[in-house]
Each structure stands twice: as C-alpha cells, then as structure tokens.
Write a protein that holds these residues in place. Structure first.
Motif, PDB file in Angstrom:
ATOM      1  N   GLY A 196      22.678 -18.083  -6.334  1.00 14.46           N
ATOM      2  CA  GLY A 196      21.279 -18.013  -6.295  1.00 14.46           C
ATOM      3  C   GLY A 196      20.628 -17.304  -7.474  1.00 14.46           C
ATOM      4  O   GLY A 196      21.444 -16.929  -8.466  1.00 14.46           O
ATOM      5  N   SER A 197      19.156 -17.383  -7.559  1.00 11.42           N
ATOM      6  CA  SER A 197      18.761 -16.624  -8.821  1.00 11.42           C
ATOM      7  C   SER A 197      17.406 -16.103  -8.356  1.00 11.42           C
ATOM      8  O   SER A 197      16.764 -16.797  -7.307  1.00 11.42           O
ATOM      9  N   ASP A 198      16.920 -14.943  -8.808  1.00 13.56           N
ATOM     10  CA  ASP A 198      15.953 -14.272  -8.201  1.00 13.56           C
ATOM     11  C   ASP A 198      14.463 -14.946  -8.813  1.00 13.56           C
ATOM     12  O   ASP A 198      13.299 -14.536  -8.800  1.00 13.56           O
ATOM     13  N   SER A 199      14.951 -15.748  -9.689  1.00 13.27           N
ATOM     14  CA  SER A 199      13.692 -16.804 -10.356  1.00 13.27           C
ATOM     15  C   SER A 199      13.306 -17.798  -9.677  1.00 13.27           C
ATOM     16  O   SER A 199      12.531 -18.637  -9.698  1.00 13.27           O
ATOM     17  N   GLY A 200      14.357 -18.155  -8.354  1.00  7.53           N
ATOM     18  CA  GLY A 200      13.975 -19.280  -7.651  1.00  7.53           C
ATOM     19  C   GLY A 200      12.859 -19.097  -6.871  1.00  7.53           C
ATOM     20  O   GLY A 200      12.269 -17.821  -6.551  1.00  7.53           O
ATOM     21  N   ASP A 201      12.572 -19.895  -5.884  1.00 10.08           N
ATOM     22  CA  ASP A 201      11.695 -19.707  -4.929  1.00 10.08           C
ATOM     23  C   ASP A 201      12.047 -19.625  -3.554  1.00 10.08           C
ATOM     24  O   ASP A 201      11.048 -19.603  -2.569  1.00 10.08           O
ATOM     25  N   SER A 212      13.831 -21.230  -1.653  1.00 10.94           N
ATOM     26  CA  SER A 212      14.278 -22.681  -0.651  1.00 10.94           C
ATOM     27  C   SER A 212      15.738 -22.617  -0.635  1.00 10.94           C
ATOM     28  O   SER A 212      16.463 -22.231  -1.402  1.00 10.94           O
ATOM     29  N   ASN A 237      16.973 -23.754  -4.046  1.00 10.59           N
ATOM     30  CA  ASN A 237      16.684 -22.679  -5.290  1.00 10.59           C
ATOM     31  C   ASN A 237      16.690 -21.301  -4.499  1.00 10.59           C
ATOM     32  O   ASN A 237      15.564 -20.769  -4.546  1.00 10.59           O
TER      33      ASN A 237
END
Length: 418
Positions: free
Chosen positions: A83-88, A90, A93
């Motif tokens: 994952g990425s902490d810039s994701g939303d 969902s 993401n």
C-alpha cells in the motif's frame, strides 16, 4: 521479557472496560498490548485478528433493541506490504499503515453515520521500528458509539495480517561464523539503534522485576539469553546456590569457580530468589573473585530484595562466555553485535526477528475516564445541594432513597460488567 501473547479469540479487543466505554489506565499509563513483547510476554508475530472499539457514552438503553437502519459499513483497506499512505484507502489503493486509516477515521463527521471496518493485510511494522503500529489515543475520535462501531480486522482474502514491533533480520545462513556453530550479525545494518536494546531494572519488589530487553525470535519462538546453568533438555531452569553470605546486600560465596569467567563480562547479571522462593530479582554483576580452590566470591551492585540467604538459588545471564548451547543468543549493547547459536532442529532457514518496540497497539481511554469522573462529581455535588435545600426527610423518604441507591449500584455494576 519483551513479548506479547495474542488471545486466540476471533475478536481480541475491546468493548470498553469501564462505564465510559474506554480502556482505563492507572496514573495515566496507557493500557496496551505489548510485542517485541507476559510477562508470557507469541512470538514477535502478532496475528491481527480483530480490534473493535466501542464508546459507550451515551449508554444505549437496554430496551433499544438492535440498531435500526442497518447500513453497509464504510470499508477502509490497509496493505502493509504494497500500500501507500498517499492512497485513498480503497481496495484498489490501500493505505500502507494502520495509523493512516486511523487518521482517516478521525476526519469523519460525528456521530458516525455508519460503521467503519478497516481491513488489514501484510506484515505491518512502524517505520522507525520503535513506535506502536497502531496508536489509538484520541478518545471519541478513535471510537464508535452504541450504534456504529469501528473495527480493525485481518483481511483473510488478502492473506491476513501480522503486526510486528520488531526488525526482520537477514537469513542466519548469511551471517558470518563467530566460532563453531555461533553466528554473528551487526544489528545497525537493519536499522536497529542502541536505544532499542532495552535494559533491566535492578532490584524491585513483588511484581516489579522489570525487563524490557531486546529478544531474539527464531522460527516464531523466543530464544534464550546466554546463561549458566543452561536450561535442562525439557526446558526447566537449573540453578546455582549460595554457600555462605558475606554481606546480605553485596556479596556471597558460591561453590563454583566457573563464575570467575563472568568477571570480564561488560553487562553480566544474576537472577535469583534471594530470600524467599516467591520473590525474585535481577542484579548487575560487579565482580567475581577466587576464594580458594573450589569457591568463589560474587559481588553485585543494586538492592537485594530481602537480602541474600544461604542456599538461595540463582543463575548468571547475559553472558557471552556462557553462549554454549543451541538456542542461546547474546547482544553486545556497546558494539550492537548479535551472537546466536541456532537451534539444531531449526536449521538456518527460519525467519529471525529482534524486538524493538515496547508496544504494538496502544489504547488510551483516559479522557473517557476523566469525563466519567467529572460527570459523577458534578452529579454528587448537585445531589448535595438539593439535599441541603430540602426539608429533613421522613423515614419513608430515607427508605425510598436507600432503595434507589441499591438499584443504581446494581445497574452500574451491570453496565461495567457489559
């Protein structure tokens, strides 16, 4: 020792342990789940099953029945591997960390309009290796209410999740050989800093034999810090004995000369039951000197719980010179080198971790506890004012008030129990 056990239940924490619906704490110390570390102190891997926080103020009437207007929960996704902490947040993401999902929940309007479920996958570790993986310390912003809860759970469809307050090391087969079967590795190369080594608190009273020292887990099993006498083949402790007490707080004679090899250890300790077999403590080793051909004198620093007594049992630990059997390890706190003799039945292919964090999940409900106490204090003060302003009660009135207090206590106990 720094390790934690995950309850085997499918949902492991917490519907609040007080009327406030929040985890309470004594003297503002957070109620926490430790890893990396019970006292039974699970290996470093903590299977993340389900964490549900429910705020019980306002208390839902028992007659309210099931929550009406069942809505689909708001789903947030965390993938600690991809994952990425810039994701939303969902499914497409996902966030990288559980704390990022927590921050998103804090932004939701209150009271909640539907339940929230955070689905977690992957191997979750804090970026700095020492902070909790999930910190819930904002009271109502981290909790739900009697209608809609906030749940953190493993995402089985994506392989489940693990929370680690630990650093994962390279395969032991890649470590240089120190001597014989003992391997050695530099912890700094894995981001492990001296402040993460932990330590021992000398002396202490009952229930206060504190130790948050770093531990090594191999193949999911905690290893043994280098010691003498070694554990027996069936895992039981073996002991040395005090032959004569020279100073109840400083020194004793033992019928062993092996302890002379401990004198040059930079951070050697002895652990024993000095006065009674129900009270133990750890003490830093100051020196060991020869008394005669068969006896040695052991000197310590620190306070001895109940003082030394003849025939008291003890063993030495945290001793590189005693790293002499499979499953033992030693950490040099000065150089940051880890020495390890892998267990014979584990080979060199098992995963190795060292504990680095004091806690993996922290729950701080002190704000809820304070709010409850303030509300109770206000209610008592108002009751006193009313009593002073009222005429003297009759016997019938006193009986009615007494009955009402009994009912109130019973209802309160039922709420606390729930």
């Amino acid at each position: 020792d720094r390790r934690a056990v995950a309850p085997p239940a499918s949902s492991w924490c917490t519907q609040a342990a007080a009327v406030s619906g929040h985890i309470l704490r004594e003297k503002s110390a957070p109620c926490s789940w430790a890893l990396g570390m019970p006292s039974t102190h699970f290996p470093i891997l903590l299977a993340f099953l389900s964490l549900t926080l429910v705020r019980s103020l306002p208390t839902r009437p028992a007659s309210a029945g099931p929550a009406s207007g069942a809505l689909d929960p708001l789903l947030l996704y965390v993938d600690c591997d991809k994952g990425s902490d810039s994701g939303d947040g969902s499914a497409a993401n996902p966030f990288l960390s559980p704390n990022k999902a927590r921050d998103r929940i804090r932004q939701l309007p209150r009271p909640l309009e539907n339940s929230v479920v955070v689905k977690v996958a992957g191997e979750c570790r804090p970026a700095d290796l020492s902070s909790p993986v999930l910190e819930l310390d904002q009271g109502g912003l981290d909790s739900g209410d009697w209608r809609f809860g906030v749940t953190y759970e493993a995402d089985a469809s994506r392989g489940g999740a693990s929370l680690l307050g630990a650093a994962k090391l390279s395969p032991v087969s890649e470590w240089p050989v120190y001597r014989g079967d003992i391997r050695v590795v530099d912890l700094a190369s894995f981001g492990v800093k001296p402040g993460m080594y932990g330590g021992i608190k000398a002396g202490g009273g009952l229930g206060q034999v504190a130790s948050d020292r770093m531990e090594l887990f191999y193949g999911g099993v905690p290893m043994t810090r280098a010691r003498y006498p070694n554990l027996s083949p069936d895992g039981k402790f073996q002991w040395l004995r005090i032959a004569e007490v020279l100073d109840a707080q400083r020194s004793f004679v033992t019928n062993h000369t092996r302890v002379l090899g401990w004198a040059n250890e930079p951070d050697g300790w002895i652990h024993g039951y000095w006065g009674f077999d129900w009270a133990d403590s750890r003490l830093p080793l100051a020196s060991a000197t020869r008394l005669n051909k068969h006896q040695s004198v052991v000197n310590i620093s620190g306070s001895v719980l109940y003082g030394f007594k003849q025939k008291a049992r003890y063993y030495g630990e945290n001793l590189l010179s005693e790293l002499d059997s499979p499953g033992e390890f030693y950490v040099n706190a000065t150089s940051g080198m880890l020495f390890f003799w892998p267990p014979a039945d584990g080979g060199l292919a098992q995963d190795a971790y060292v504990s680095t964090a004091d806690y993996v999940v922290t729950l701080d409900g002190s704000r809820g506890a304070r709010a409850l106490r303030e509300a109770e204090d206000g209610a008592h003060a108002a009751a006193r004012r009313r009593a002073l302003a009222s005429p003297a009660p009759t016997a019938h009135t006193r009986k009615a008030h007494s009955d009402a207090r009994v009912v109130f206590r019973a209802e309160r106990e039922a709420v606390v129990s729930a």
